[in-house]
Design an enzyme around this catalytic site. Structure first.
Site, PDB file in Angstrom:
ATOM      1  N   LYS A 194     -10.879  -3.897   7.045  1.00  0.00           N
ATOM      2  CA  LYS A 194     -10.372  -4.527   8.259  1.00  0.00           C
ATOM      3  C   LYS A 194     -11.355  -5.546   8.849  1.00  0.00           C
ATOM      4  O   LYS A 194     -10.938  -6.558   9.387  1.00  0.00           O
ATOM      5  CB  LYS A 194      -9.975  -3.486   9.287  1.00  0.00           C
ATOM      6  CG  LYS A 194      -8.711  -2.755   8.891  1.00  0.00           C
ATOM      7  CD  LYS A 194      -8.233  -1.866  10.006  1.00  0.00           C
ATOM      8  CE  LYS A 194      -6.944  -1.200   9.669  1.00  0.00           C
ATOM      9  NZ  LYS A 194      -5.783  -2.024   9.812  1.00  0.00           N
ATOM     10  N   SER A 211      -0.369   4.918   0.594  1.00  0.00           N
ATOM     11  CA  SER A 211       0.298   4.040   1.558  1.00  0.00           C
ATOM     12  C   SER A 211       1.821   4.062   1.414  1.00  0.00           C
ATOM     13  O   SER A 211       2.361   3.990   0.311  1.00  0.00           O
ATOM     14  CB  SER A 211      -0.197   2.605   1.379  1.00  0.00           C
ATOM     15  OG  SER A 211       0.494   1.740   2.252  1.00  0.00           O
ATOM     16  N   SER A 242       3.480   1.657   2.976  1.00  0.00           N
ATOM     17  CA  SER A 242       3.836   0.268   3.275  1.00  0.00           C
ATOM     18  C   SER A 242       4.814  -0.347   2.284  1.00  0.00           C
ATOM     19  O   SER A 242       5.766  -1.007   2.707  1.00  0.00           O
ATOM     20  CB  SER A 242       2.583  -0.594   3.378  1.00  0.00           C
ATOM     21  OG  SER A 242       1.852  -0.277   4.531  1.00  0.00           O
TER      22      SER A 242
END
Length: 74
Positions: free
Chosen positions: A66, A15, A17
């Site tokens: 999710k 990731s 992020s």
């Protein structure tokens, strides 16, 4: 006050992020941390419960969680 954020998933090693959010924090003057939080599938419920009761100010959710995260905010 330092605010703590992260991305949860499994795996999250790839990731971007944390880098993206750290750039935002620096440019906007926010005192914050953003980290990768890998949660093994067999530990999901326990880890989410701990994160929600801890000092995290927020987190992003990626695969495979999710949908699994929804009951924790219902």
């Amino acid at each position: 006050m330092v605010q703590h954020f992260g991305v949860i998933g499994f795996p999250v090693g790839h990731s971007l992020s944390p880098w993206i959010h750290q750039q935002f924090f620096q440019k906007s003057g926010i005192q914050g941390t953003y980290r990768k939080i890998a949660i093994a599938p067999d530990r999901f419920a326990q880890e989410i419960t701990q994160l929600l009761s801890g000092d995290m100010h927020g987190f992003n959710v990626t695969v495979p969680y999710k949908e699994a995260i929804i009951p924790f905010f219902g």
